[in-house]
Design an enzyme around this catalytic site. Structure first.
Site, PDB file in Angstrom:
ATOM      1  N   LYS A   1       0.844  -1.205   0.000  1.00 39.18           N
ATOM      2  CA  LYS A   1       0.000   0.000   0.000  1.00 39.18           C
ATOM      3  C   LYS A   1       0.878   1.253   0.000  1.00 39.18           C
ATOM      4  CE  LYS A   1      -1.716   1.647   4.044  1.00 39.18           C
ATOM      5  NZ  LYS A   1      -1.365   3.053   4.240  1.00 39.18           N
ATOM      6  N   ASN A   2       1.895   1.250   0.870  1.00 40.75           N
ATOM      7  CA  ASN A   2       2.689   2.467   1.025  1.00 40.75           C
ATOM      8  C   ASN A   2       3.638   2.725  -0.142  1.00 40.75           C
ATOM      9  OD1 ASN A   2       1.361   2.982   3.358  1.00 40.75           O
ATOM     10  ND2 ASN A   2       3.070   2.546   4.740  1.00 40.75           N
TER      11      ASN A   2
ATOM     12  N   CYS B   1      -4.404   8.573   9.882  1.00 40.74           N
ATOM     13  CA  CYS B   1      -4.148   8.032  11.230  1.00 40.74           C
ATOM     14  C   CYS B   1      -3.650   9.134  12.147  1.00 40.74           C
ATOM     15  CB  CYS B   1      -3.053   6.978  11.178  1.00 40.74           C
ATOM     16  SG  CYS B   1      -3.574   5.422  10.509  1.00 40.74           S
TER      17      CYS B   1
ATOM     18  N   ARG C   1       1.309  15.260  13.390  1.00 42.42           N
ATOM     19  CA  ARG C   1       2.088  14.788  12.231  1.00 42.42           C
ATOM     20  C   ARG C   1       2.194  15.922  11.236  1.00 42.42           C
ATOM     21  NH1 ARG C   1      -0.021   9.028  10.239  1.00 42.42           N
ATOM     22  NH2 ARG C   1       1.867   9.020   9.010  1.00 42.42           N
TER      23      ARG C   1
ATOM     24  N   ASP D   1       5.395   0.842  12.253  1.00 44.23           N
ATOM     25  CA  ASP D   1       4.109   0.270  11.860  1.00 44.23           C
ATOM     26  C   ASP D   1       3.897  -1.143  12.408  1.00 44.23           C
ATOM     27  OD1 ASP D   1       3.533   2.583  10.576  1.00 44.23           O
ATOM     28  OD2 ASP D   1       3.544   1.786   8.555  1.00 44.23           O
TER      29      ASP D   1
ATOM     30  N   ARG E   1      -8.245  -0.275   5.870  1.00 48.18           N
ATOM     31  CA  ARG E   1      -7.471   0.699   5.084  1.00 48.18           C
ATOM     32  C   ARG E   1      -6.128   0.105   4.651  1.00 48.18           C
ATOM     33  NH1 ARG E   1      -6.156   5.846   8.081  1.00 48.18           N
ATOM     34  NH2 ARG E   1      -4.885   6.049   6.220  1.00 48.18           N
TER      35      ARG E   1
END
Ligand code: UD1
Length: 419
Positions: free
Chosen positions: A22-23, A119, A124, A307, A399
């Site tokens: 995903k990232n 998130c 952030r 993560d 997600r």
């Protein structure tokens, strides 16, 4: 709203392929904005909520995007991009939407991008992105929750990050592809997803060197070409599954990944008593009868990934001894500890460190996911807990993980999705 109901205590076994990352997929899709002629064909794009969000964003900007969740192929035609505003409605669903700033600024010369949501892991900020584009000559103001950026056009610069920022590095790379001269990013993020982004752009004709090291150099090019690119396997999904094997005393083979993306995870699981065998594109992992304690410090790649902090903490809650888990990447990433306590875990948090005293057994309870990875950690804990548990707010988990319930079920877990 859906929830998971888990009956714990089942050993997992079998083989499972990790989907595409995903990232890596998110920035690569955003990067397709830079290719103004011809088609981009992406393979191994996982059917996740965040992927559908960035797809909608590109369509909003004027791109034509076709995605087939079955074959996991995405076709993007960015030739008709004509919009420069990335709206709050799409931005608030996912922080990674901010990745359209670099490509828009680079391609259109201007961008109006809402400040991101996603998130909540402490504050952030996106100041590194902004400072980077300013160093490249962009004029940036903030108005009504939007970042308004104008390039005149962007020019090459040397950019120093205070800390390695993953999406910050990717955004600046996007901005630098056409910025005349040679851009250098010093203290860049070394994550494998950054390497994937650079490989994708290089395959389209960009000149990026050093991705995967702390200095990335980008020589400008005039344009990029149509390209076909396969996204790498998701190391975070793979790491979660490795932890699932560890906590259930199970035996899993995870395929479709590069084991070198998970070296620190393999090492920590080995320290806890797991057997780990790394192949070329797979990892086999066997959990012990009883896990041992561990000392983990999260750190930018190649350190232990923040993560997977919640996942390894789940394992520590049932280890034979006391573990310490220090979070150095995000300031507020211990939301799951309160929920783990509801399952009977003995966890004390002092600012950036959690001390986890292993208990013989966790006991089923109702818990709530607060973000993608916290949710994954709670699922793991529930897989090991005695009796029945339910996990609420699993839209967070969806997600980042495609049908995790079905996949764990196929490996022997007793997990059901209830509406
Ligand atoms: C990405 C990942 C996320 C992962 C994180 C760290 C995506 C879509 N998300 O998030 O899953 O947890 O990397 O590996 O790829 N920082 C600033 N100012 C900035 C940017 C970052 O202070 O402008 C700080 C952050 O607050 C944090 C650290 O730098 O303390 C690293 O954050 P960063 O790597 O940027 O995280 P993301 O790219 O948002």
């Amino acid at each position: 709203m859906d929830r998971f109901v888990i009956s714990g205590g089942k050993r997992l076994s079998g083989s499972i392929k990790a989907d595409g990352s995903k990232n890596a997929g998110l920035p690569i899709i955003a990067g397709a904005i830079l290719i103004s002629k011809g088609e981009v064909l992406l393979e191994n794009i996982p059917p996740l909520r965040d992927i559908f969000t960035i797809k909608k964003m590109l369509e909003h900007l004027g791109a034509k995007v076709e995605y087939d969740p079955k074959s996991m192929k995405m076709r993007i035609d960015s030739s008709k991009i004509n919009e420069i505003t990335a709206p709050y409605e799409l931005m608030r669903q996912m922080r990674a939407s901010f990745l359209v700033l670099g490509p828009l600024l680079s391609r259109m010369g201007e961008a109006r991008v809402s400040l991101p949501g996603g998130c909540v892991l402490g504050t952030r900020p996106v100041d590194y992105h902004i400072k980077g584009f300013r160093a490249m000559g962009a004029e940036i103001t903030e108005e009504g929750g939007y970042v308004i950026a104008k390039a005149h056009p962007l020019k090459a610069a040397t950019i120093h990050f205070d800390k390695p920022s993953h999406t910050g590095t990717e955004n600046i790379i996007f901005g630098a592809v056409f910025a005349k001269g040679t851009t250098r990013i010093v203290n860049a993020a070394c994550d494998p997803e950054v390497v994937d982004v650079a490989n994708f752009l290089n395959a389209a004709g960009a000149k990026i060197k050093g991705a995967g090291t702390s200095t990335v150099t980008i020589d400008s090019v005039k344009s990029l070409n149509p390209v076909k690119y396969k996204v790498s396997g998701d190391r975070l999904v793979a790491g979660t599954l490795m932890c699932a094997a560890g906590i259930t005393g199970g035996n899993l083979e995870i395929t479709g990944i590069n084991p070198s993306h998970l070296t620190m995870v393999s090492r920590k699981l080995f320290e806890m008593g797991c057997e780990v065998i790394e192949g070329k594109n797979n990892i086999e992992i066997k959990g012990p009868k009883k896990l041992g304690p561990v000392k983990v410090v999260t750190f930018p790649f190649p350190g232990f990934p923040t993560d997977l902090q919640a996942c390894i903490m789940a394992l520590a809650t049932v280890a034979d001894g006391t573990s310490s888990i220090k979070e150095t990447v995000f300031e507020d990433r211990f939301g799951h500890t309160m929920e783990l306590r509801r399952l009977g875990a003995d966890v004390t948090v002092t600012s950036d460190e959690a001390i986890v005293r292993g208990v013989p057994k966790l006991k089923g309870a109702s818990v709530m996911a607060s973000d993608i990875r916290a949710g994954a950690g709670l699922i793991l804990a529930c897989l090991a807990a005695e009796g029945s548990s339910e996990i609420l707010r699993i839209y967070h988990v969806d997600r980042g993980y495609d049908r995790l319930d079905e996949k764990l079920s196929a490996l022997g877990a007793d997990i059901k999705r209830m509406s």
